[in-house]
Scaffold this motif. Structure first.
Motif, PDB file in Angstrom:
ATOM      1  N   LYS A 179     -16.808 -71.959  25.812  1.00  0.00           N
ATOM      2  CA  LYS A 179     -16.642 -72.799  24.629  1.00  0.00           C
ATOM      3  C   LYS A 179     -16.192 -71.990  23.427  1.00  0.00           C
ATOM      4  CE  LYS A 179     -21.294 -74.006  24.838  1.00  0.00           C
ATOM      5  NZ  LYS A 179     -22.464 -74.743  24.365  1.00  0.00           N
ATOM      6  N   VAL A 180     -15.564 -72.691  22.497  1.00  0.00           N
ATOM      7  CA  VAL A 180     -15.114 -72.075  21.255  1.00  0.00           C
ATOM      8  C   VAL A 180     -15.723 -72.870  20.113  1.00  0.00           C
ATOM      9  CG1 VAL A 180     -13.109 -71.373  19.893  1.00  0.00           C
ATOM     10  CG2 VAL A 180     -12.924 -71.503  22.386  1.00  0.00           C
TER      11      VAL A 180
ATOM     12  N   GLU B  12     -14.396 -69.693  14.922  1.00  0.00           N
ATOM     13  CA  GLU B  12     -14.455 -68.439  15.683  1.00  0.00           C
ATOM     14  C   GLU B  12     -13.077 -67.932  16.092  1.00  0.00           C
ATOM     15  OE1 GLU B  12     -18.237 -67.877  18.532  1.00  0.00           O
ATOM     16  OE2 GLU B  12     -16.938 -69.535  19.101  1.00  0.00           O
TER      17      GLU B  12
ATOM     18  N   VAL C  30     -12.189 -66.524  19.669  1.00  0.00           N
ATOM     19  CA  VAL C  30     -12.715 -66.240  20.996  1.00  0.00           C
ATOM     20  C   VAL C  30     -11.572 -65.714  21.835  1.00  0.00           C
ATOM     21  CG1 VAL C  30     -13.646 -67.272  23.098  1.00  0.00           C
ATOM     22  CG2 VAL C  30     -14.554 -67.943  20.867  1.00  0.00           C
TER      23      VAL C  30
ATOM     24  N   ILE D 136      -7.211 -75.775  15.818  1.00  0.00           N
ATOM     25  CA  ILE D 136      -7.395 -74.659  16.750  1.00  0.00           C
ATOM     26  C   ILE D 136      -6.032 -74.171  17.217  1.00  0.00           C
ATOM     27  CG2 ILE D 136      -7.683 -76.164  18.791  1.00  0.00           C
ATOM     28  CD1 ILE D 136      -9.711 -74.008  19.800  1.00  0.00           C
TER      29      ILE D 136
ATOM     30  N   THR E 267      -9.488 -72.081  13.822  1.00  0.00           N
ATOM     31  CA  THR E 267     -10.182 -71.527  14.975  1.00  0.00           C
ATOM     32  C   THR E 267      -9.141 -70.968  15.944  1.00  0.00           C
ATOM     33  OG1 THR E 267     -11.836 -73.236  14.659  1.00  0.00           O
ATOM     34  CG2 THR E 267     -11.853 -72.092  16.771  1.00  0.00           C
TER      35      THR E 267
ATOM     36  N   LEU F  85      -8.272 -69.367  19.858  1.00  0.00           N
ATOM     37  CA  LEU F  85      -8.559 -68.958  21.227  1.00  0.00           C
ATOM     38  C   LEU F  85      -7.415 -68.040  21.634  1.00  0.00           C
ATOM     39  CD1 LEU F  85     -10.101 -69.042  23.904  1.00  0.00           C
ATOM     40  CD2 LEU F  85      -8.813 -71.085  24.515  1.00  0.00           C
TER      41      LEU F  85
END
Lengths: 236, 290
Positions: free
Chosen positions: A25-26, A30, A32, A157, A188, A190
């Motif tokens: 999960k993110v 964050e 990640v 994201i 965010t 990823l």
């Protein structure tokens, strides 16, 4: 609630099980990172989240919505944007037109001028080359264009797939500084990377992917000190 | 003077070929398939014009109806026959397209019989400029086709949807990441191609009023040749290729000795151009994906 939650994701290429039920999960805000060797399934993970590769089983939940079966072209509007592996900018279009394509899903046209100025401010070289055909850009400029294009849709994201690929160490540092900056301003991230050292240095948390499974996860700083990680991915 | 007349004739024939070639090249560029049933859409347009003209007497109403009907047909064929095969082997799609081609030809024969129908649209007077004499239909075809080509170029280059078409033809996945619905773009491409085919059918009937169920076959193949000569997938390429084939045809038909070999000459030129430039005049070399 996590901004993005992947549960038991399974993906097949024909009979080959490329992802063997991975979960991660993110959280909002964050960075990640998903690190792993070539062929571990990093890009497959990214492409299945965004809907470019069909998911066999498991689920992807984004912002409380199940997007497992949502077609790719609807995700930009939901605030998910991806910088794909190999950049995949539109080679026949100019820099400016590429950025226009990035804003394709944005209904409110009045913000376009400001958005493009924001991108130019972040990547001044794109402004210098705005009327140039994208195929004539250098690798680093193409990466910047791909990132600028992804930012044009105001993502909540940003999914970055191998942003360091094929770039000089100096440029990699520049790109990673920019990723950090984008994150600080509220997006965010990823991040999928082969360059584990760089990825861990800017990430909050990390997952280690090996042949389709997550073998390790944790705080990025702690993983940097993990002996197995050092040996396998950091070359120490 | 005769040279100039033949050249203008050639540009006019070429304009018609370009209309058809654009359908081939756009569908190839965006859906990555060769739609061999494209030529038969011209024929369907021709019969639509015939029916409406017989009922109402208005040729331009016939043209409008043909455009509408061909668009619906093109979109329906894509949905029913081609879309389920997306991702299938190119050979399967090709065979399907050939099947659709025969289906359209045979359906037309069942409905209208095999005897040619005469479709007299409008008589346009010849135009004389000094010693230059040009037939009316040549002028109409020439001007209309060039205006349509210009509009299409502007549409692709300067509209959001047009740029989305370029994006999908270059990289479907990346285009989807931008929020572009690639299926909708493919549907639109078939619609535009079919509309242009209907217009081409109108031009052909202006030139020669005889209508049969195979009227689209040979022009279809020649326009496909034109698209390949220009560089398949390239919109300006299809225009250049179409005009080139038209000019060659006009000059070849002018000489009694060469005229019977016109088709052979055109295909010979295709072979020569492909030997020298395998990707066509304006085609790009295929990039390898990293």
């Amino acid at each position: 609630m996590a901004l993005l939650e992947v549960k038991d994701l399974e993906v097949y290429y024909g009979v080959i099980r490329a992802l063997k039920g991975i979960s991660f999960k993110v959280e909002k805000g964050e960075i990640v990172t998903l690190i792993g060797a070539n062929g571990a399934g990093k890009t497959t993970t990214m492409q299945s989240i965004i809907g470019l590769i069909p998911i066999r089983s498991g689920s992807v939940v984004y912002n409380g919505n199940d997007i497992t079966k949502t077609p790719c072209h609807k995700l930009a509007k939901l605030g998910m944007s991806q910088v794909p592996e190999g950049r995949r900018i539109f080679q026949e279009l100019t820099v400016y037109e590429n950025l226009m394509m990035g804003a394709y899903s944005v209904k409110n046209k009045s913000s376009f001028k400001d958005d493009i100025e924001d991108v130019y401010k972040r990547f001044p070289r794109l402004k210098e080359r705005k009327n140039q055909i994208a195929s004539t850009l250098s690798g680093g400029e193409q990466q910047m264009l791909a990132m600028g294009r992804a930012l044009m849709s105001h993502p909540d994201i940003l999914l970055l797939d191998e942003p360091s690929m094929g770039l000089s160490p100096l440029l990699v540092t520049e790109i990673f500084d920019i990723i950090k900056e984008i994150n600080k301003q509220g997006t965010t991230v990823l991040l999928v990377e082969q360059n584990a050292k760089k990825a861990l240095s800017i990430a909050d948390r990390a997952y280690v992917l090996e042949t389709g499974s997550i073998v390790l996860e944790g705080d990025a700083k702690e993983l940097m000190d993990n002996d197995d990680i050092k040996k396998a991915y950091l070359g120490e | 003077m005769e040279f100039l007349e033949t050249l203008i004739n050639g540009l006019s024939i070429g304009g018609t070929y370009a209309m058809i070639a654009l359908g081939y090249t756009m569908v190839y560029g965006i859906a990555k398939m060769l739609n061999f049933a494209h030529g038969d859409v011209i024929m369907v347009g021709g019969y639509t014009i015939y029916v409406i003209l017989a009922q109402t007497g208005y040729p331009f109403l016939g043209l409008a109806a043909a455009i509408l009907f061909c668009v619906l047909l093109g979109v329906a064929v894509e949905k029913v026959a081609y879309k389920p095969l997306r991702g299938a082997s190119p050979l399967a799609v090709l065979i399907t397209a050939i099947g659709v081609s025969y289906l359209l030809q045979s359906s037309a024969q069942m409905i209208f019989g095999s005897a040619p129908k005469m479709v007299t649209l409008v008589h346009i007077n010849s135009i004389n400029i000094g010693a230059l004499q040009i037939e009316g239909h040549v002028v109409v075809t020439l001007i209309s086709s060039f205006v349509i080509m210009l509009l299409l170029t502007l549409f692709v280059k300067y509209t959001k949807v047009g740029r989305a078409m370029i994006a999908v033809s270059e990289d479907k996945g990346a285009a989807q990441l931008m929020g572009i619905n690639s299926n909708a773009i493919i549907t639109l491409t078939f619609a535009i191609g079919s509309a242009l085919a209907a217009v081409a059918g109108f031009f052909m009937l202006l030139k020669s009023p005889s209508l049969t169920n195979t009227m689209g076959a040979m022009p279809g193949i020649k326009a496909f040749t034109a698209a390949v000569i220009g560089g398949i997938g390239s919109i300006p390429g299809a225009m250049v290729g179409g005009i080139l084939i038209g000019i060659i045809e006009a000059f070849s038909l002018k000489s009694a000795a060469i005229a019977p070999y016109t088709n052979a000459i055109e295909f010979l030129i295709l072979i020569v151009i492909l030997l020298v430039r395998p990707s066509g005049i304006l085609g790009k070399k295929r990039r390898e994906k990293v």
